[in-house]
Motif scaffolding. Structure first.
Motif, PDB file in Angstrom:
ATOM      1  N   PRO A  96       0.818  -1.217   0.000  1.00 54.77           N
ATOM      2  CA  PRO A  96       0.000   0.000   0.000  1.00 54.77           C
ATOM      3  C   PRO A  96       0.844   1.256   0.000  1.00 54.77           C
ATOM      4  CG  PRO A  96       0.114  -0.914   2.193  1.00 54.77           C
ATOM      5  CD  PRO A  96       0.814  -1.900   1.309  1.00 54.77           C
ATOM      6  N   GLN A  97       0.195   2.384  -0.286  1.00 57.14           N
ATOM      7  CA  GLN A  97       0.914   3.652  -0.404  1.00 57.14           C
ATOM      8  C   GLN A  97       0.315   4.728   0.505  1.00 57.14           C
ATOM      9  OE1 GLN A  97       1.308   4.921  -4.481  1.00 57.14           O
ATOM     10  NE2 GLN A  97       2.531   3.146  -5.049  1.00 57.14           N
ATOM     11  N   ASN A  98       0.080   4.381   1.763  1.00 55.25           N
ATOM     12  CA  ASN A  98      -0.354   5.419   2.693  1.00 55.25           C
ATOM     13  C   ASN A  98       0.834   6.341   2.995  1.00 55.25           C
ATOM     14  OD1 ASN A  98       0.382   2.819   3.932  1.00 55.25           O
ATOM     15  ND2 ASN A  98       0.387   3.979   5.863  1.00 55.25           N
ATOM     16  N   PRO A  99       0.612   7.622   3.155  1.00 54.41           N
ATOM     17  CA  PRO A  99       1.706   8.591   3.275  1.00 54.41           C
ATOM     18  C   PRO A  99       2.660   8.351   4.430  1.00 54.41           C
ATOM     19  CG  PRO A  99      -0.361   9.721   2.818  1.00 54.41           C
ATOM     20  CD  PRO A  99      -0.706   8.291   3.104  1.00 54.41           C
ATOM     21  N   THR A 100       2.210   7.682   5.493  1.00 61.95           N
ATOM     22  CA  THR A 100       3.071   7.471   6.658  1.00 61.95           C
ATOM     23  C   THR A 100       3.677   6.075   6.699  1.00 61.95           C
ATOM     24  OG1 THR A 100       1.183   6.802   8.005  1.00 61.95           O
ATOM     25  CG2 THR A 100       1.768   9.145   8.019  1.00 61.95           C
ATOM     26  N   LEU A 148      -6.577  16.385  -9.501  1.00 59.09           N
ATOM     27  CA  LEU A 148      -6.783  16.947  -8.164  1.00 59.09           C
ATOM     28  C   LEU A 148      -8.257  17.261  -7.930  1.00 59.09           C
ATOM     29  CD1 LEU A 148      -3.710  19.338  -7.795  1.00 59.09           C
ATOM     30  CD2 LEU A 148      -4.058  17.102  -6.733  1.00 59.09           C
ATOM     31  N   ALA A 149      -8.936  17.696  -8.974  1.00 56.57           N
ATOM     32  CA  ALA A 149     -10.358  18.009  -8.839  1.00 56.57           C
ATOM     33  C   ALA A 149     -11.143  16.781  -8.388  1.00 56.57           C
ATOM     34  CB  ALA A 149     -10.909  18.536 -10.161  1.00 56.57           C
ATOM     35  N   ARG A 150     -10.842  15.639  -8.961  1.00 49.99           N
ATOM     36  CA  ARG A 150     -11.545  14.417  -8.583  1.00 49.99           C
ATOM     37  C   ARG A 150     -11.127  13.941  -7.195  1.00 49.99           C
ATOM     38  NH1 ARG A 150     -11.736  10.970 -14.323  1.00 49.99           N
ATOM     39  NH2 ARG A 150     -13.378  12.253 -15.256  1.00 49.99           N
ATOM     40  N   GLN A 151      -9.855  14.078  -6.867  1.00 54.35           N
ATOM     41  CA  GLN A 151      -9.391  13.655  -5.550  1.00 54.35           C
ATOM     42  C   GLN A 151     -10.053  14.475  -4.444  1.00 54.35           C
ATOM     43  OE1 GLN A 151      -7.454  11.175  -4.551  1.00 54.35           O
ATOM     44  NE2 GLN A 151      -6.770  10.399  -6.521  1.00 54.35           N
ATOM     45  N   VAL A 152     -10.183  15.776  -4.665  1.00 53.59           N
ATOM     46  CA  VAL A 152     -10.768  16.656  -3.660  1.00 53.59           C
ATOM     47  C   VAL A 152     -12.280  16.472  -3.568  1.00 53.59           C
ATOM     48  CG1 VAL A 152     -11.213  19.076  -3.097  1.00 53.59           C
ATOM     49  CG2 VAL A 152      -8.927  18.375  -3.816  1.00 53.59           C
ATOM     50  N   ALA A 153     -12.909  16.175  -4.696  1.00 57.15           N
ATOM     51  CA  ALA A 153     -14.372  16.123  -4.740  1.00 57.15           C
ATOM     52  C   ALA A 153     -14.954  14.846  -4.169  1.00 57.15           C
ATOM     53  CB  ALA A 153     -14.848  16.297  -6.182  1.00 57.15           C
ATOM     54  N   PRO A 162      -7.302   3.843  -4.228  1.00 56.11           N
ATOM     55  CA  PRO A 162      -6.905   3.724  -2.823  1.00 56.11           C
ATOM     56  C   PRO A 162      -5.913   4.826  -2.462  1.00 56.11           C
ATOM     57  CG  PRO A 162      -5.671   2.184  -4.163  1.00 56.11           C
ATOM     58  CD  PRO A 162      -6.675   2.821  -5.078  1.00 56.11           C
ATOM     59  N   LEU A 163      -5.562   4.916  -1.182  1.00 51.90           N
ATOM     60  CA  LEU A 163      -4.501   5.835  -0.779  1.00 51.90           C
ATOM     61  C   LEU A 163      -3.270   5.576  -1.633  1.00 51.90           C
ATOM     62  CD1 LEU A 163      -4.556   5.933   3.134  1.00 51.90           C
ATOM     63  CD2 LEU A 163      -4.884   7.860   1.577  1.00 51.90           C
ATOM     64  N   SER A 164      -2.730   6.650  -2.214  1.00 49.95           N
ATOM     65  CA  SER A 164      -1.655   6.473  -3.191  1.00 49.95           C
ATOM     66  C   SER A 164      -0.745   7.694  -3.160  1.00 49.95           C
ATOM     67  CB  SER A 164      -2.251   6.286  -4.595  1.00 49.95           C
ATOM     68  OG  SER A 164      -1.242   6.270  -5.575  1.00 49.95           O
ATOM     69  N   ASN A 205      -2.664  -3.161 -11.793  1.00 53.69           N
ATOM     70  CA  ASN A 205      -3.696  -3.180 -10.744  1.00 53.69           C
ATOM     71  C   ASN A 205      -4.164  -4.597 -10.431  1.00 53.69           C
ATOM     72  OD1 ASN A 205      -5.705  -3.850 -12.759  1.00 53.69           O
ATOM     73  ND2 ASN A 205      -5.782  -1.686 -13.307  1.00 53.69           N
ATOM     74  N   GLY A 206      -3.326  -5.585 -10.763  1.00 50.93           N
ATOM     75  CA  GLY A 206      -3.717  -6.961 -10.495  1.00 50.93           C
ATOM     76  C   GLY A 206      -4.898  -7.414 -11.323  1.00 50.93           C
TER      77      GLY A 206
END
Length: 244
Positions: A96-100, A148-153, A162-164, A205-206
């Motif tokens: 996974p690619q969570n920021p932390t 970004l528009a889709r991510q924010v909306a 997923p978190l990326s 994406n598998g």
């Protein structure tokens, strides 16, 4: 110099890249199959040729300066120019690619090296050949998750993925870089645009995607064959314009 239109598709040995090569070949183009894996590259060339496509292999690792320079020389020697460059090669990076998460810095670095710097490296190497074309086109393969528009909306993973922290932002970065190319190339005959293939079933994406690679290739093929009055500096999918 070849009379046929010449295209180079990076990452063309499988998936969307292969279908872009096949689609352009079906239109009568001569297509360079760019890929770093020699066995897969040559197998794809043979398959395309069996389908009647004028295909040729181009050893190409977009992360390697010497490999990219050699690819430009090969295309020059074979055709003397380039009519369309499709920057399709890409990686997702470890998930996974969570920021932390652990190892996140290296994961981001890997994604950006291929998905952004690799595109810049290949584009700049091929620009002298593109400038010899009457109607040169550059297509950069992006993704709706780079919007970004889709991510924010939306918080719906069906829309934003997923978190990326690596893959999605690398496509946002690519979008921004493409705008800068469009600005610099304004006033020339070179058109550069971004294509979103949608959620395609590929190994990235598998194979969870809902679209076929052939469907995912359609927008890129359209942008690679734009008429002279077509757009430049845009972000497109099958349904039309993708919001930034």
């Amino acid at each position: 110099m070849s009379e046929k239109k010449i295209a180079l598709v990076t990452g063309a040995n499988k998936g969307i890249g292969y279908e872009i090569a096949a689609g352009l070949g079906a239109l009568g183009w001569s297509v360079g199959v760019g890929a770093r894996d020699a066995r897969r590259r040559e197998a794809s060339v043979e398959k395309l040729r069996a389908a009647g496509v004028d295909a040729f292999g181009v050893p190409l690792d977009v992360t390697d300066e010497a490999s990219v320079a050699a690819a430009a020389r090969l295309v020059d020697e074979r055709a003397g120019r380039l009519d369309a460059l499709v920057n399709n090669a890409g990686v997702t990076g470890d998930m996974p690619q969570n920021p932390t998460g652990d190892g996140v810095v290296e994961t981001v670095r890997t994604a950006v090296e291929t998905n952004v710097i690799g595109v810049i490296r290949v584009t700049n190497a091929m620009l002298p050949l593109l400038r010899r074309s009457a109607s040169p086109r550059i297509v950069n393969m992006s993704s709706g998750v780079g919007s970004l528009a889709r991510q924010v909306a939306s918080d719906d993973p069906a829309t934003t993925g997923p978190l990326s922290v690596a893959y999605a932002p690398s496509k946002t970065f690519l979008n921004a870089v493409t705008i800068q190319y469009a600005k610099e190339l304004r006033g020339t005959n070179i058109k550069i645009n971004l294509a979103c293939p949608g959620f395609v079933a590929t190994d990235l994406n598998g194979f969870r995607g809902v679209r076929t690679p052939e469907q995912g290739a359609a927008t890129a093929i359209r942008l690679a064959t734009l008429p002279d009055d077509g757009p430049t500096g845009g972000f497109f999918e099958d349904a039309g314009v993708v919001p930034w």
